[in-house]
Design a protein around this motif. Structure first.
Motif, PDB file in Angstrom:
ATOM      1  N   THR A 112       0.837  -1.197   0.000  1.00 50.30           N
ATOM      2  CA  THR A 112       0.000   0.000   0.000  1.00 50.30           C
ATOM      3  C   THR A 112       0.869   1.241   0.000  1.00 50.30           C
ATOM      4  O   THR A 112       2.104   1.175  -0.050  1.00 50.30           O
ATOM      5  N   PHE A 113       0.198   2.405   0.069  1.00 52.33           N
ATOM      6  CA  PHE A 113       0.906   3.683  -0.004  1.00 52.33           C
ATOM      7  C   PHE A 113       0.031   4.747   0.673  1.00 52.33           C
ATOM      8  O   PHE A 113      -1.198   4.705   0.544  1.00 52.33           O
ATOM      9  N   PRO A 114       0.643   5.688   1.405  1.00 51.32           N
ATOM     10  CA  PRO A 114      -0.160   6.732   2.047  1.00 51.32           C
ATOM     11  C   PRO A 114      -1.027   7.493   1.051  1.00 51.32           C
ATOM     12  O   PRO A 114      -0.535   7.971   0.032  1.00 51.32           O
ATOM     13  N   VAL A 143       2.975   6.648   7.864  1.00 50.38           N
ATOM     14  CA  VAL A 143       3.106   5.238   8.245  1.00 50.38           C
ATOM     15  C   VAL A 143       4.346   4.625   7.596  1.00 50.38           C
ATOM     16  O   VAL A 143       4.747   5.019   6.502  1.00 50.38           O
ATOM     17  N   GLN A 144       4.940   3.653   8.290  1.00 49.06           N
ATOM     18  CA  GLN A 144       6.139   3.007   7.762  1.00 49.06           C
ATOM     19  C   GLN A 144       6.141   1.509   8.021  1.00 49.06           C
ATOM     20  O   GLN A 144       6.340   0.719   7.109  1.00 49.06           O
ATOM     21  N   ALA A 145       5.930   1.109   9.287  1.00 47.76           N
ATOM     22  CA  ALA A 145       6.035  -0.311   9.635  1.00 47.76           C
ATOM     23  C   ALA A 145       4.844  -1.121   9.144  1.00 47.76           C
ATOM     24  O   ALA A 145       4.951  -2.313   8.889  1.00 47.76           O
ATOM     25  N   GLY A 146       3.672  -0.487   9.029  1.00 51.83           N
ATOM     26  CA  GLY A 146       2.501  -1.169   8.498  1.00 51.83           C
ATOM     27  C   GLY A 146       1.744  -2.026   9.490  1.00 51.83           C
ATOM     28  O   GLY A 146       1.061  -2.977   9.099  1.00 51.83           O
ATOM     29  N   ILE A 147       1.839  -1.712  10.790  1.00 54.84           N
ATOM     30  CA  ILE A 147       1.096  -2.471  11.797  1.00 54.84           C
ATOM     31  C   ILE A 147      -0.342  -1.961  11.829  1.00 54.84           C
ATOM     32  O   ILE A 147      -0.604  -0.814  12.204  1.00 54.84           O
ATOM     33  N   LEU A 148      -1.275  -2.812  11.440  1.00 50.62           N
ATOM     34  CA  LEU A 148      -2.680  -2.428  11.291  1.00 50.62           C
ATOM     35  C   LEU A 148      -3.491  -2.941  12.469  1.00 50.62           C
ATOM     36  O   LEU A 148      -3.482  -4.140  12.766  1.00 50.62           O
ATOM     37  N   THR A 149      -4.201  -2.019  13.140  1.00 45.47           N
ATOM     38  CA  THR A 149      -5.069  -2.398  14.254  1.00 45.47           C
ATOM     39  C   THR A 149      -6.438  -1.754  14.083  1.00 45.47           C
ATOM     40  O   THR A 149      -6.582  -0.715  13.423  1.00 45.47           O
ATOM     41  N   GLN A 172       4.844   1.303   0.848  1.00 46.33           N
ATOM     42  CA  GLN A 172       5.768   1.680  -0.219  1.00 46.33           C
ATOM     43  C   GLN A 172       6.111   3.170  -0.161  1.00 46.33           C
ATOM     44  O   GLN A 172       5.397   3.962   0.450  1.00 46.33           O
ATOM     45  N   LYS A 173       7.184   3.530  -0.824  1.00 51.76           N
ATOM     46  CA  LYS A 173       7.624   4.920  -0.927  1.00 51.76           C
ATOM     47  C   LYS A 173       7.623   5.343  -2.392  1.00 51.76           C
ATOM     48  O   LYS A 173       7.743   4.505  -3.290  1.00 51.76           O
ATOM     49  N   ALA A 174       7.474   6.647  -2.625  1.00 55.32           N
ATOM     50  CA  ALA A 174       7.501   7.187  -3.985  1.00 55.32           C
ATOM     51  C   ALA A 174       8.940   7.560  -4.326  1.00 55.32           C
ATOM     52  O   ALA A 174       9.477   8.552  -3.822  1.00 55.32           O
ATOM     53  N   ASN A 175       9.564   6.756  -5.170  1.00 50.21           N
ATOM     54  CA  ASN A 175      10.964   6.958  -5.543  1.00 50.21           C
ATOM     55  C   ASN A 175      11.033   7.698  -6.875  1.00 50.21           C
ATOM     56  O   ASN A 175      10.561   7.193  -7.899  1.00 50.21           O
ATOM     57  N   VAL A 176      11.608   8.888  -6.866  1.00 53.45           N
ATOM     58  CA  VAL A 176      11.678   9.742  -8.058  1.00 53.45           C
ATOM     59  C   VAL A 176      13.080   9.663  -8.661  1.00 53.45           C
ATOM     60  O   VAL A 176      14.070   9.927  -7.983  1.00 53.45           O
ATOM     61  N   THR A 177      13.142   9.301  -9.935  1.00 51.67           N
ATOM     62  CA  THR A 177      14.410   9.266 -10.665  1.00 51.67           C
ATOM     63  C   THR A 177      14.237   9.972 -12.000  1.00 51.67           C
ATOM     64  O   THR A 177      13.122  10.177 -12.477  1.00 51.67           O
ATOM     65  N   THR A 178      15.350  10.317 -12.634  1.00 52.06           N
ATOM     66  CA  THR A 178      15.340  10.942 -13.961  1.00 52.06           C
ATOM     67  C   THR A 178      15.742   9.894 -14.988  1.00 52.06           C
ATOM     68  O   THR A 178      16.806   9.285 -14.872  1.00 52.06           O
ATOM     69  N   ILE A 179      14.887   9.680 -15.980  1.00 49.86           N
ATOM     70  CA  ILE A 179      15.203   8.639 -16.966  1.00 49.86           C
ATOM     71  C   ILE A 179      15.689   9.212 -18.289  1.00 49.86           C
ATOM     72  O   ILE A 179      16.370   8.526 -19.038  1.00 49.86           O
ATOM     73  N   ALA A 180      15.338  10.463 -18.580  1.00 50.59           N
ATOM     74  CA  ALA A 180      15.714  10.991 -19.898  1.00 50.59           C
ATOM     75  C   ALA A 180      15.587  12.502 -19.905  1.00 50.59           C
ATOM     76  O   ALA A 180      14.849  13.095 -19.115  1.00 50.59           O
ATOM     77  N   GLY A 181      16.325  13.112 -20.845  1.00 51.82           N
ATOM     78  CA  GLY A 181      16.184  14.545 -21.066  1.00 51.82           C
ATOM     79  C   GLY A 181      17.287  15.339 -20.412  1.00 51.82           C
ATOM     80  O   GLY A 181      17.601  15.162 -19.243  1.00 51.82           O
ATOM     81  N   GLY A 220       9.927  10.735  -2.064  1.00 58.61           N
ATOM     82  CA  GLY A 220       8.849  11.581  -1.556  1.00 58.61           C
ATOM     83  C   GLY A 220       9.189  13.052  -1.573  1.00 58.61           C
ATOM     84  O   GLY A 220       9.583  13.632  -2.597  1.00 58.61           O
ATOM     85  N   ALA A 221       9.072  13.698  -0.396  1.00 57.47           N
ATOM     86  CA  ALA A 221       9.299  15.139  -0.279  1.00 57.47           C
ATOM     87  C   ALA A 221      10.755  15.524  -0.475  1.00 57.47           C
ATOM     88  O   ALA A 221      11.063  16.705  -0.645  1.00 57.47           O
ATOM     89  N   ALA A 222      11.674  14.562  -0.459  1.00 61.05           N
ATOM     90  CA  ALA A 222      13.091  14.864  -0.682  1.00 61.05           C
ATOM     91  C   ALA A 222      13.416  15.049  -2.156  1.00 61.05           C
ATOM     92  O   ALA A 222      14.512  15.490  -2.501  1.00 61.05           O
TER      93      ALA A 222
END
Length: 586
Positions: free
Chosen positions: A194-196, A241-247, A264-273, A552-554
């Motif tokens: 999942t993802f926030p 959330v990070q550890a994913g402990i659901l109650t 999961q985390k949103a990983n941003v990379t540059t692929i082209a340009g 993410g925000a970084a």
């Protein structure tokens, strides 16, 4: 005189009596007060019970949960009796529980259920009559019965062999669970990854009937519960959330999911340009090849081009098309006066791209089409007509910044304030007209859109001018999110805020991703609106307008104009710097 003498003798005798009594009292033996034995502490009793449980491999699962039972000093002072269920009782095969993976339904009572198995006082079963009712520490009623030579507790076989005594505790074992079928439980989730901001469906049994009867937390952070039924809940995964402990707190109990979520985390990379011009449109074909429009400049000369990214390879195209004057020669679609805008791919392997010219007579404005197999040759498909409201594509005048296709290969275009549909046969109809926006929101004077997204009969439209995202469905046209404040802020529906939303795209989960440009703070970010209208920032904001790879925000973006999604859910973002950024959830 005699009277005085006699009185003196009387007092003297009285003093002697008092002194004698005092001396006798001092000589009496003193009986010492008995010393009471020290009461066992909670820790000592817990250790004693755990020793008995862990000493038996068949009780190890309950032993792990007993540690969290949280006995009080008052409870251990009075003594406790523990009826421990065996490990084999913990796996329940059932076809009545709704779950994604079949034949693996497992119910493990968590610590909130442990006190159902603990009775106040040290019970001697051999001196207890059949039919005796115990009240567990949780308040649950436990009935002891004897059938033949067997003892049963709530109908479950009880081994009356004492596993442990002393320290105010006694432990027995039982063969099964004590009527747990009516207890709330979590049996699984729709997707453990999942993802926030995403929606998550939780499956279970005997959950609270309404959303307010279920407090769902992930890693201790409260989630918004949208819908509830006894066997399922729909929530929005909260930020942080990070550890994913659901109650879930429901019906006086806290129950825990049998498996942690993978957050999961949103990983941003540059692929082209690199060194290109602003990318105004991004699209993917059925094979997940990426196409974009790059308004490249060489020195002071504009040299717009189409770009394709496939299997790590980049190809550039400047298509030609038959000269409209009929001389039989092919001429360039793109020149120094032409700007490339939106781009879209249909299911037939055809790529459609929009051009604009300044002035209109300096180039060829409209919609051009190429085949992916022969990308250097184009067809001027529509937009060369005289009217922006024509009912056939051959008569249509088009100046656009947003296009897309539906699953039937109908072409949608934002044109002169209207959202229009062009069928494969060339018929043009209006999906949303300019007046409809004003009628739906009286404060709106004009709309500028750089993104259209479709889901069945539902149409989404971005609106940079008014800081909003619109939705038109069977109930009509309304603002989905945003409120014309032009400052990015997460929230729900119109309580959320956008800087200037540009490109938009829907994923398979129904999440709408938005390129948002908060020019006031130089934050260029990717936002998400889930199907319940919750707006979440997923990536970007660092660097004040600089492309920075990160999580993410970084991560940072140099403007965000266009966005597309592939079959695996990976996002591709076109920037003002001419780069294509990739966002993967992992």
């Amino acid at each position: 005189m005699n009277k005085i003498h006699q009185l003196s003798k009387y007092f003297l005798g009285l003093i002697c009596v008092v002194l004698f009594a005092a001396s006798c009292k001092k000589s009496d033996p003193v009986t010492p007060k008995p010393v009471e034995p020290a009461k066992p502490t909670v820790a000592e009793v817990t250790t004693s019970v755990n020793t008995a449980l862990t000493g038996k491999d068949t009780l190890s699962q309950f032993a792990a949960m007993f540690k969290a039972a949280g006995l009080t000093q008052a409870e251990v002072d009075a003594g406790v009796t523990v009826f421990a269920p065996s490990n084999k009782a913990y796996t329940l095969k059932t076809t009545s529980i709704k779950k994604v993976t079949a034949n693996t339904d497992v119910y493990l009572p968590d610590s909130s259920v442990v006190k159902d198995y603990i009775v106040p006082g040290k019970v001697d079963i051999t001196k207890t009559t059949s039919g005796t009712i115990f009240t567990a520490l949780s308040g649950k009623k436990l009935v002891l019965t004897k059938v033949g030579d067997k003892w049963l507790l709530n109908g479950v076989f009880l081994n009356i062999t004492v596993l442990s005594t002393g320290d105010n505790a006694v432990v027995f074992s039982i063969a099964g669970l004590l009527n747990t079928s009516t207890l709330p439980r979590i049996t699984g989730v729709a997707d453990v990854k999942t993802f926030p901001g995403w929606l998550l469906t939780i499956y279970g049994a005997n959950l609270g009937l309404t959303a307010d009867k279920n407090i769902v937390k992930i890693d201790g952070i409260a989630a918004t519960v949208h819908t509830a039924s006894p066997d399922s809940l729909i929530i929005t995964v909260p930020q942080g959330v990070q550890a994913g402990i659901l109650t879930i707190d429901t019906k006086g109990r806290t129950i825990t999911a049998p498996q942690n979520l993978t957050v999961q985390k949103a990983n941003v990379t540059t692929i082209a340009g690199s060194g290109g011009g602003p990318v105004q449109g991004v699209a993917l074909d059925a094979a997940d090849n990426v196409y974009w429009t790059d308004n490249y400049y060489s020195g002071n000369t504009a040299a717009a081009r189409l770009v394709k990214y496939s299997a790590g390879q980049i190809s550039y195209y400047r298509p030609t098309f038959p000269n409209p004057n009929g001389d039989g020669k092919n001429i360039p679609v793109l020149n120094s006066k032409t700007t490339l805008w939106a781009i879209a791919a249909n299911s037939q392997g055809q790529i459609y791209f929009a051009t604009q010219s300044s002035p209109d007579t300096a180039g060829y404005r409209g919609i051009f089409r190429i085949n992916a197999a022969t990308p250097t040759t184009a067809e001027w498909w529509t937009g060369f007509g005289a009217s922006a409201t024509a009912t056939t594509k051959d008569n249509l005048w088009v100046s656009t910044s947003a296009v897309t296709f539906d699953k039937q290969d109908n072409f949608y275009v934002y044109n002169s304030g209207n959202v229009q549909k062009i069928t494969p046969g060339g018929a043009v109809s209006v999906v949303i007209d300019a007046v409809a926006f004003k009628s739906a929101e009286p404060t709106v004077k004009t709309v500028s859109s750089y993104g259209i997204a479709l889901s069945g009969s539902t149409t989404y439209v971005s609106d940079a001018t008014n800081g909003r995202v619109w939705v038109k469905d069977n109930s009509g046209l309304k603002v989905l999110a945003g409120n014309n404040t032009h400052v990015a802020k997460d929230g729900v529906g119109t309580a959320a805020q956008f800087g200037a939303p540009f490109g938009i795209v829907l994923d398979k989960k129904g999440n709408l991703y938005v390129c948002d440009n908060d020019y006031g703070t130089s934050k260029f970010i990717i936002r998400m609106i889930n199907p319940r209208g919750v707006v979440t920032t997923i990536a970007g904001g660092a660097g004040a307008g600089t492309d920075i790879d990160g999580i993410g925000a970084a991560a940072g973006f140099n403007g965000v104009n266009a966005i597309a999604v592939d079959s695996k859910g990976t996002l591709y973002v076109g920037t003002d710097a001419g780069t294509i950024r990739k966002i993967t959830f992992q």
